[in-house]
Design a protein around this motif. Sequence first.
Motif, PDB file in Angstrom:
ATOM      1  N   HIS A  97       0.276  -1.535   0.129  1.00 37.22           N
ATOM      2  CA  HIS A  97      -0.251  -0.336  -0.250  1.00 37.22           C
ATOM      3  C   HIS A  97       0.806   1.326  -0.039  1.00 37.22           C
ATOM      4  CE1 HIS A  97      -3.238  -2.508   1.809  1.00 37.22           C
ATOM      5  NE2 HIS A  97      -3.555  -1.722   0.515  1.00 37.22           N
ATOM      6  N   SER A  98       1.633   1.094   0.893  1.00 38.02           N
ATOM      7  CA  SER A  98       2.569   2.948   1.057  1.00 38.02           C
ATOM      8  C   SER A  98       3.288   2.703  -0.183  1.00 38.02           C
ATOM      9  CB  SER A  98       3.097   2.540   2.181  1.00 38.02           C
ATOM     10  OG  SER A  98       2.921   1.867   3.812  1.00 38.02           O
ATOM     11  N   ASP A  99       3.518   1.709  -0.949  1.00 40.40           N
ATOM     12  CA  ASP A  99       5.108   2.047  -1.767  1.00 40.40           C
ATOM     13  C   ASP A  99       3.914   2.891  -3.138  1.00 40.40           C
ATOM     14  OD1 ASP A  99       7.278   1.734  -2.544  1.00 40.40           O
ATOM     15  OD2 ASP A  99       7.172  -0.042  -4.189  1.00 40.40           O
ATOM     16  N   TRP A 224      -2.643   4.652   8.417  1.00 34.27           N
ATOM     17  CA  TRP A 224      -2.884   6.735   8.621  1.00 34.27           C
ATOM     18  C   TRP A 224      -1.758   6.734   8.379  1.00 34.27           C
ATOM     19  CZ3 TRP A 224      -6.732   8.574  11.226  1.00 34.27           C
ATOM     20  CH2 TRP A 224      -7.771   7.329  11.899  1.00 34.27           C
ATOM     21  N   GLY A 225      -0.912   6.446   7.335  1.00 32.04           N
ATOM     22  CA  GLY A 225       0.401   6.684   6.463  1.00 32.04           C
ATOM     23  C   GLY A 225      -0.303   6.320   5.076  1.00 32.04           C
ATOM     24  N   GLY A 226       0.772   4.784   4.737  1.00 34.54           N
ATOM     25  CA  GLY A 226       1.334   5.024   3.249  1.00 34.54           C
ATOM     26  C   GLY A 226      -0.303   5.215   2.485  1.00 34.54           C
ATOM     27  N   THR A 227      -1.456   4.202   3.084  1.00 39.76           N
ATOM     28  CA  THR A 227      -2.791   4.199   2.589  1.00 39.76           C
ATOM     29  C   THR A 227      -3.351   5.466   2.238  1.00 39.76           C
ATOM     30  OG1 THR A 227      -2.721   1.783   2.962  1.00 39.76           O
ATOM     31  CG2 THR A 227      -4.672   3.503   2.950  1.00 39.76           C
ATOM     32  N   MET A 228      -2.828   6.205   3.607  1.00 44.46           N
ATOM     33  CA  MET A 228      -3.701   7.784   3.299  1.00 44.46           C
ATOM     34  C   MET A 228      -3.570   8.524   2.447  1.00 44.46           C
ATOM     35  SD  MET A 228      -5.576   9.321   7.478  1.00 44.46           S
ATOM     36  CE  MET A 228      -6.302   8.356   7.646  1.00 44.46           C
ATOM     37  N   ILE A 229      -1.791   8.899   2.665  1.00 44.70           N
ATOM     38  CA  ILE A 229      -1.259   9.846   1.107  1.00 44.70           C
ATOM     39  C   ILE A 229      -1.658   9.451   0.151  1.00 44.70           C
ATOM     40  CG2 ILE A 229       0.380  10.250   0.805  1.00 44.70           C
ATOM     41  CD1 ILE A 229       2.184  10.605   3.294  1.00 44.70           C
ATOM     42  N   ALA A 230      -1.563   7.843   0.190  1.00 43.38           N
ATOM     43  CA  ALA A 230      -2.300   7.464  -1.944  1.00 43.38           C
ATOM     44  C   ALA A 230      -3.377   8.131  -2.000  1.00 43.38           C
ATOM     45  CB  ALA A 230      -2.451   6.167  -1.499  1.00 43.38           C
ATOM     46  N   VAL A 524      -7.106   0.982  -1.080  1.00 45.04           N
ATOM     47  CA  VAL A 524      -5.904   2.111  -0.495  1.00 45.04           C
ATOM     48  C   VAL A 524      -7.646   3.569   0.336  1.00 45.04           C
ATOM     49  CG1 VAL A 524      -3.644   1.994  -1.253  1.00 45.04           C
ATOM     50  CG2 VAL A 524      -5.876   3.684  -2.658  1.00 45.04           C
ATOM     51  N   ASP A 525      -8.990   3.483  -0.281  1.00 51.73           N
ATOM     52  CA  ASP A 525      -9.190   3.701   0.298  1.00 51.73           C
ATOM     53  C   ASP A 525     -10.709   3.233   1.215  1.00 51.73           C
ATOM     54  OD1 ASP A 525      -8.628   5.533  -2.385  1.00 51.73           O
ATOM     55  OD2 ASP A 525     -10.470   4.693  -3.032  1.00 51.73           O
ATOM     56  N   ASN A 526      -9.570   2.642   1.863  1.00 50.09           N
ATOM     57  CA  ASN A 526      -9.633   2.121   2.881  1.00 50.09           C
ATOM     58  C   ASN A 526      -9.456   3.381   4.077  1.00 50.09           C
ATOM     59  OD1 ASN A 526     -11.193  -0.262   2.758  1.00 50.09           O
ATOM     60  ND2 ASN A 526      -9.269  -1.537   2.337  1.00 50.09           N
ATOM     61  N   SER A 527      -8.610   4.202   3.759  1.00 44.93           N
ATOM     62  CA  SER A 527      -8.337   5.133   4.612  1.00 44.93           C
ATOM     63  C   SER A 527      -9.865   5.687   4.600  1.00 44.93           C
ATOM     64  CB  SER A 527      -7.371   6.096   4.020  1.00 44.93           C
ATOM     65  OG  SER A 527      -7.181   6.817   2.727  1.00 44.93           O
ATOM     66  N   ARG A 528     -10.181   5.805   3.939  1.00 39.56           N
ATOM     67  CA  ARG A 528     -11.560   7.194   3.221  1.00 39.56           C
ATOM     68  C   ARG A 528     -12.543   6.586   4.961  1.00 39.56           C
ATOM     69  NH1 ARG A 528     -11.088  10.190  -1.335  1.00 39.56           N
ATOM     70  NH2 ARG A 528     -10.488   8.487  -3.000  1.00 39.56           N
ATOM     71  N   ILE A 529     -12.277   5.379   5.447  1.00 41.58           N
ATOM     72  CA  ILE A 529     -13.138   5.165   5.955  1.00 41.58           C
ATOM     73  C   ILE A 529     -12.542   5.081   7.005  1.00 41.58           C
ATOM     74  CG2 ILE A 529     -14.180   2.396   7.455  1.00 41.58           C
ATOM     75  CD1 ILE A 529     -14.295   1.081   4.669  1.00 41.58           C
ATOM     76  N   LEU A 530     -11.666   5.032   7.610  1.00 38.15           N
ATOM     77  CA  LEU A 530     -10.481   5.563   8.480  1.00 38.15           C
ATOM     78  C   LEU A 530     -10.859   6.867   9.213  1.00 38.15           C
ATOM     79  CD1 LEU A 530      -7.512   4.479   8.686  1.00 38.15           C
ATOM     80  CD2 LEU A 530      -9.705   3.083   9.664  1.00 38.15           C
ATOM     81  N   THR A 531     -11.219   8.193   8.177  1.00 37.29           N
ATOM     82  CA  THR A 531     -11.900   9.689   7.933  1.00 37.29           C
ATOM     83  C   THR A 531     -12.696   9.377   8.608  1.00 37.29           C
ATOM     84  OG1 THR A 531      -9.756  10.182   6.608  1.00 37.29           O
ATOM     85  CG2 THR A 531     -11.328  11.209   7.037  1.00 37.29           C
ATOM     86  N   LEU A 532     -13.646   9.360   8.276  1.00 34.97           N
ATOM     87  CA  LEU A 532     -15.109   8.769   8.238  1.00 34.97           C
ATOM     88  C   LEU A 532     -15.885   8.327  10.058  1.00 34.97           C
ATOM     89  CD1 LEU A 532     -17.546   6.841   5.702  1.00 34.97           C
ATOM     90  CD2 LEU A 532     -18.198   7.030   7.985  1.00 34.97           C
TER      91      LEU A 532
END
Length: 642
Positions: A97-99, A224-230, A524-532
């Motif tokens: 994810h982070s790469d 909260w890092g690589g995925t969210m940045i992506a 990577v948009d699972n970060s949208r769920i963290l934000t939600l």
Amino acid sequence: MSDNEKEENIKKSADPASLEVLDLAEEDEDLQSAWSRYDDMQPQCQFGEDGVCCRICNMGPCRIIPGKSDTGVCGATADTIAARNLVRMIAAGAAAHSDHGRDVVHTLTEAIEGEDPDYEVKDYDKLKKLARDFGVNEGNGKKDRLAKEVADESLAEFGRQEGDITLTERAPDERYKLWKEEGLLPRGIDREVVETMHRTHMGVDTDYRHVLKQGLRCALSDGWGGTMIATDVQDVLFGTPEPLQARVNLGVLEEDAVNLIVHGHEPALSEVFVEAARDPELLEFAREKGAESINVAGICCTANEILMRHGIPVAGNFLQQELAIMTGMVELMMVDVQCIMPALSDTAKNFHTDLISTSPKAKFPGVEHKEFSEKNALETAKEIVKKGIDNFDNRNPEKQTLPDQKEDLIGGFTSESVFDFLGGTYRSTYRPLNDAIIDGRLLGAAGVVGCNNPDTCHDYNHTEMAKELIKNDVLVVSTGCSAIADGKAGLMKPEVAFDLAGEGLEEICRAVGIPPVLHLGSCVDNSRILTLLSNMVAEGGLGDDISDLPVAGAAPEWMSEKAVSIGFYFVASGVYTLLNKPFPVTGSEKVMDYLTDDIEDLVGGKFAFEEDPKKAAHMMIDHIETKREELGLKSAMYAKTS
Ligand code: SF4
Ligand code: MSK
């Protein structure tokens, strides 16, 4: 194919389009599929399944056989070995994810430094928001300068040596405090992956609890890092998605069109590929070849990315990648990275499909490689489109199968746009969502995400779980291959709420015109769920931390190491997370107990495992009800349905 064989196939997939192609494939002895190879692989290695095989040093490989060889040659126990194997899966998933995130930031850098004429900042507001989160002064009004500073800050997160990953501060204060107190705050993204690999080298960290704790921190550096940045930088570069209509399933392939499929995870090339396929000269070339148009469709998360931003149709999810080629309707499949089966090259050899790899990181034996660089993206994309068109007249009508099945869906939801809907376009707020939960119209919310796996009936767990949840007034958000499964099953159409959702959820879907299952994008948009989740806490009335919320998560057909990392960052963020099959750690009772019980004392979230999707949905509902009780909320407005 005999009736018995057909019946066996029905157990392989819940999707009629896939079954139609699979039935035909099984009549051709030259064709294999993930299902046939899975059958050939049986019985699978029990030591591997239990996670008690170790081959990290050359005194091994070692395997634990209770009563015979209770430890490895070095003395490592089943607990140590299982925990080490598991966190190595997290490190690999987080790295993937982070790469991806890092590559997107490089694209942004090149775009603004003028080396990259095919890209530009498309969402200035999102850029400004990201700048604020990174503490970059956005006051000078120069978009490119701001973008450069944001890109530099984002890149610094990967190699950070001091301090913590900045975007962890988006989490609720209580959560951030807990991570800090427990030593779980991730430092640099690369550092957590490297430290995980170091700690699991022979003879380093052997206390399974300590090993697993590092796994949690590594996973947090992903979520909260690589995925969210992506996700965020993709929104900056390609635009933040907005709700739109699209179609999904193998029936999106068109008989009279040149069918081009993009597959993998990274949207940088596929974004311009969509543009290239609209080029008038290439359209003319397609007509000269006898096609009426050029049809771009996607598989897996590259599909989700361009669906979310352009409404490009989705041909299928993970287990449909070979089936798409087997329709005999695909002129070209372009692959980038992640979830691409090596078997595709053999499948393609049986049909006219050209398979093209594009990432400098991924080559496949015998497959033509056209390396993608941001510097000449459009040129490369046009060359690949042209190659596909050129292949149109090689289509063999005798090898064609065209399943009719395609479904409409609404995609393109984000943690911002969902609540433009719920709050009214002029008042973007989470208040209506929180109020709906507080007054009991909604029981809660669930994220159902992740892969397919031939060990489980394709799509069945995703769709049955989603149906059971919405029937009980649980709003479902979905990403990855799970979202594609739900789309194919028609669960992403607003009107489906009238038939399948509970009364409370139906009322909301009717009022605001949203489906009961919301497509939030790619893996990577699972970060949208963290934000939600963070926004729900910030809105107030549902506790002080993510672990207080009446929510749950699930990956009911999981397959990849990325899914392991995702599961861990949700649990580390306080979410009860349900998987169909356990991680490969069942050879250690202690590790299993830690994951399903003790871990909750540490982070407020935990894992549960259940293969039956309906039972699993009710375990999630029970958890949501417990959280409601703890919050002192009224019981749900409408009766629970079992
Ligand atoms: Fe065996 Fe220990 Fe080497 Fe693992 S680290 S292979 S358990 S000797
Ligand atoms: S593509 S990681 S099979 S969801 Fe993201 Fe699907 Fe899982 Fe790959």
